[in-house]
Design a protein around this motif. Structure first.
Motif, PDB file in Angstrom:
ATOM      1  N   SER A  33      -9.849  -1.541   8.172  1.00  0.00           N
ATOM      2  CA  SER A  33      -8.480  -1.412   7.673  1.00  0.00           C
ATOM      3  C   SER A  33      -7.576  -2.339   8.475  1.00  0.00           C
ATOM      4  CB  SER A  33      -7.982   0.026   7.840  1.00  0.00           C
ATOM      5  OG  SER A  33      -8.830   0.930   7.169  1.00  0.00           O
ATOM      6  N   ASP A  34      -6.436  -2.685   7.889  1.00  0.00           N
ATOM      7  CA  ASP A  34      -5.422  -3.431   8.637  1.00  0.00           C
ATOM      8  C   ASP A  34      -4.684  -2.443   9.524  1.00  0.00           C
ATOM      9  OD1 ASP A  34      -6.010  -5.753   7.287  1.00  0.00           O
ATOM     10  OD2 ASP A  34      -4.287  -5.645   5.935  1.00  0.00           O
ATOM     11  N   PHE A  35      -4.751  -2.636  10.853  1.00  0.00           N
ATOM     12  CA  PHE A  35      -3.975  -1.823  11.787  1.00  0.00           C
ATOM     13  C   PHE A  35      -2.679  -2.554  12.101  1.00  0.00           C
ATOM     14  CE2 PHE A  35      -7.674   0.747  12.529  1.00  0.00           C
ATOM     15  CZ  PHE A  35      -7.177   1.953  13.017  1.00  0.00           C
ATOM     16  N   GLY A  36      -1.596  -1.817  12.226  1.00  0.00           N
ATOM     17  CA  GLY A  36      -0.322  -2.414  12.576  1.00  0.00           C
ATOM     18  C   GLY A  36       0.736  -1.354  12.734  1.00  0.00           C
ATOM     19  N   ARG A  54      -1.102  11.570   7.536  1.00  0.00           N
ATOM     20  CA  ARG A  54      -0.614  11.564   6.155  1.00  0.00           C
ATOM     21  C   ARG A  54      -1.168  10.315   5.484  1.00  0.00           C
ATOM     22  NH1 ARG A  54       4.934  11.309   5.381  1.00  0.00           N
ATOM     23  NH2 ARG A  54       5.091  10.158   7.300  1.00  0.00           N
ATOM     24  N   SER A  55      -1.750  10.509   4.324  1.00  0.00           N
ATOM     25  CA  SER A  55      -2.289   9.404   3.529  1.00  0.00           C
ATOM     26  C   SER A  55      -1.348   9.215   2.352  1.00  0.00           C
ATOM     27  CB  SER A  55      -3.702   9.736   3.048  1.00  0.00           C
ATOM     28  OG  SER A  55      -4.568   9.893   4.148  1.00  0.00           O
ATOM     29  N   ILE A  56      -0.567   8.143   2.394  1.00  0.00           N
ATOM     30  CA  ILE A  56       0.486   7.902   1.403  1.00  0.00           C
ATOM     31  C   ILE A  56       0.057   6.742   0.509  1.00  0.00           C
ATOM     32  CG2 ILE A  56       2.937   7.401   1.063  1.00  0.00           C
ATOM     33  CD1 ILE A  56       3.289   8.249   4.075  1.00  0.00           C
ATOM     34  N   LEU A  57      -0.006   6.992  -0.791  1.00  0.00           N
ATOM     35  CA  LEU A  57      -0.445   5.971  -1.739  1.00  0.00           C
ATOM     36  C   LEU A  57       0.754   5.286  -2.383  1.00  0.00           C
ATOM     37  CD1 LEU A  57      -3.096   4.799  -2.922  1.00  0.00           C
ATOM     38  CD2 LEU A  57      -2.726   6.313  -4.885  1.00  0.00           C
ATOM     39  N   PHE A  58       0.752   3.963  -2.306  1.00  0.00           N
ATOM     40  CA  PHE A  58       1.798   3.133  -2.904  1.00  0.00           C
ATOM     41  C   PHE A  58       1.202   2.316  -4.041  1.00  0.00           C
ATOM     42  CE2 PHE A  58       3.011   3.741   1.509  1.00  0.00           C
ATOM     43  CZ  PHE A  58       4.360   4.023   1.437  1.00  0.00           C
ATOM     44  N   ARG A  59       2.060   1.988  -5.003  1.00  0.00           N
ATOM     45  CA  ARG A  59       1.681   1.094  -6.092  1.00  0.00           C
ATOM     46  C   ARG A  59       2.535  -0.156  -5.977  1.00  0.00           C
ATOM     47  NH1 ARG A  59       4.662   2.123 -10.058  1.00  0.00           N
ATOM     48  NH2 ARG A  59       4.261   4.352 -10.091  1.00  0.00           N
ATOM     49  N   THR A  60       1.898  -1.321  -6.102  1.00  0.00           N
ATOM     50  CA  THR A  60       2.637  -2.587  -6.075  1.00  0.00           C
ATOM     51  C   THR A  60       3.058  -2.935  -7.500  1.00  0.00           C
ATOM     52  OG1 THR A  60       0.732  -4.021  -6.451  1.00  0.00           O
ATOM     53  CG2 THR A  60       1.191  -3.384  -4.153  1.00  0.00           C
ATOM     54  N   ASP A  61       3.902  -3.950  -7.627  1.00  0.00           N
ATOM     55  CA  ASP A  61       4.315  -4.394  -8.965  1.00  0.00           C
ATOM     56  C   ASP A  61       3.120  -4.852  -9.797  1.00  0.00           C
ATOM     57  OD1 ASP A  61       6.990  -3.814  -8.799  1.00  0.00           O
ATOM     58  OD2 ASP A  61       7.578  -5.809  -8.131  1.00  0.00           O
ATOM     59  N   ALA A  62       2.093  -5.365  -9.135  1.00  0.00           N
ATOM     60  CA  ALA A  62       0.896  -5.838  -9.840  1.00  0.00           C
ATOM     61  C   ALA A  62      -0.093  -4.693 -10.110  1.00  0.00           C
ATOM     62  CB  ALA A  62       0.218  -6.938  -9.031  1.00  0.00           C
ATOM     63  N   VAL A  65      -6.405  -0.189   2.462  1.00  0.00           N
ATOM     64  CA  VAL A  65      -5.983   0.824   3.429  1.00  0.00           C
ATOM     65  C   VAL A  65      -5.312   0.150   4.619  1.00  0.00           C
ATOM     66  CG1 VAL A  65      -6.731   2.695   4.955  1.00  0.00           C
ATOM     67  CG2 VAL A  65      -7.838   2.386   2.722  1.00  0.00           C
ATOM     68  N   LEU A  66      -4.122   0.646   4.941  1.00  0.00           N
ATOM     69  CA  LEU A  66      -3.394   0.224   6.131  1.00  0.00           C
ATOM     70  C   LEU A  66      -3.384   1.403   7.098  1.00  0.00           C
ATOM     71  CD1 LEU A  66      -0.272  -1.473   4.481  1.00  0.00           C
ATOM     72  CD2 LEU A  66      -2.408  -2.558   5.197  1.00  0.00           C
ATOM     73  N   ALA A  67      -3.635   1.133   8.359  1.00  0.00           N
ATOM     74  CA  ALA A  67      -3.665   2.174   9.384  1.00  0.00           C
ATOM     75  C   ALA A  67      -2.551   1.916  10.389  1.00  0.00           C
ATOM     76  CB  ALA A  67      -5.017   2.186  10.083  1.00  0.00           C
ATOM     77  N   ASP A  68      -1.662   2.869  10.528  1.00  0.00           N
ATOM     78  CA  ASP A  68      -0.579   2.729  11.484  1.00  0.00           C
ATOM     79  C   ASP A  68      -1.106   2.941  12.902  1.00  0.00           C
ATOM     80  OD1 ASP A  68       2.454   2.498  11.791  1.00  0.00           O
ATOM     81  OD2 ASP A  68       1.984   4.273  12.991  1.00  0.00           O
ATOM     82  N   TYR A 128      -3.123  -0.693  -5.583  1.00  0.00           N
ATOM     83  CA  TYR A 128      -2.827   0.515  -4.819  1.00  0.00           C
ATOM     84  C   TYR A 128      -3.134   0.279  -3.348  1.00  0.00           C
ATOM     85  CZ  TYR A 128      -2.084   2.831  -9.201  1.00  0.00           C
ATOM     86  OH  TYR A 128      -1.576   3.179 -10.420  1.00  0.00           O
ATOM     87  N   VAL A 129      -2.210   0.733  -2.514  1.00  0.00           N
ATOM     88  CA  VAL A 129      -2.311   0.589  -1.069  1.00  0.00           C
ATOM     89  C   VAL A 129      -2.078   1.961  -0.456  1.00  0.00           C
ATOM     90  CG1 VAL A 129      -1.332  -0.524   0.969  1.00  0.00           C
ATOM     91  CG2 VAL A 129      -1.397  -1.769  -1.202  1.00  0.00           C
ATOM     92  N   LEU A 130      -2.976   2.362   0.439  1.00  0.00           N
ATOM     93  CA  LEU A 130      -2.831   3.647   1.107  1.00  0.00           C
ATOM     94  C   LEU A 130      -2.449   3.408   2.560  1.00  0.00           C
ATOM     95  CD1 LEU A 130      -4.509   6.882   0.676  1.00  0.00           C
ATOM     96  CD2 LEU A 130      -4.787   5.917   2.957  1.00  0.00           C
ATOM     97  N   LEU A 131      -1.392   4.071   2.993  1.00  0.00           N
ATOM     98  CA  LEU A 131      -0.970   4.019   4.394  1.00  0.00           C
ATOM     99  C   LEU A 131      -1.401   5.296   5.074  1.00  0.00           C
ATOM    100  CD1 LEU A 131       0.592   2.870   6.830  1.00  0.00           C
ATOM    101  CD2 LEU A 131       2.643   3.987   5.883  1.00  0.00           C
TER     102      LEU A 131
END
Length: 166
Positions: A156-159, A53-61, A119-122, A64-67
């Motif tokens: 991508s950042d993995f975590g 699942r590619s979930i797009l988030f918006r920050t206050d600034a 992009v963040l990768a779980d 856009y960040v996709l998980l």
């Protein structure tokens, strides 16, 4: 097999010589899947939960960040906010998703995205030998080796950005 749909993801996979399978997801006239995804996956030999699942988030600034997270896991909002050093995150609205990623919800890939999207990768992505990603085109998905996906996402950042379903 029918001709491969054209999208930035298909071009990336082909340019890197990565083997992938195109999976057709039949849609009704109102663009909803007409068969259960689990049934389609089973026919192609994929485990439940192997859908990314590619979930797009918006920050206050308004960044856009996709998980990218394996299908059965849920985003851990607290971990995401802490990792991004953000007090608040919001799910991007469907029009924003299409505008920012070039794909509609249900087809968003975790790869070949505009550079402005972080992009963040779980870590759950590493749990699957075979994995399914959005093709960028509604009604189609791509199946590939989990290791190939992780290699492509090396920048991508993995975590651990998610948690198992309860």
């Amino acid at each position: 097999m029918s001709e491969t749909v054209q999208s930035p993801v298909a071009e990336l996979l082909q340019s890197r010589g990565i083997s992938f399978e195109q999976i057709v997801i039949p849609l009704s006239p109102d663009k909803k899947p007409i068969r259960a995804l689990e049934e389609i996956l089973d026919e192609h030999g994929y485990r439940p939960g192997s859908v990314v699942r590619s979930i797009l988030f918006r920050t206050d600034a308004r960044r856009y960040v996709l998980l990218a997270i394996a299908g059965l896991n849920k985003a851990d909002w607290g971990v995401l906010r802490k990792h991004l050093n953000e007090r608040r995150l919001t799910l991007a609205e469907p029009p924003e998703v299409a505008e920012q990623t070039g794909s509609v919800i249900g087809a968003v890939p975790p790869l070949a995205l505009p550079e402005a999207i972080q992009v963040l990768a779980d870590e759950s992505l590493r749990d699957f030998d075979k994995i399914i990603i959005g093709s960028g085109v509604l009604g189609y998905a791509f199946g590939l080796a989990g290791a190939d996906l992780c290699d492509l996402m090396e920048l991508s950042d993995f975590g651990r950005f998610g948690k198992a379903p309860e």
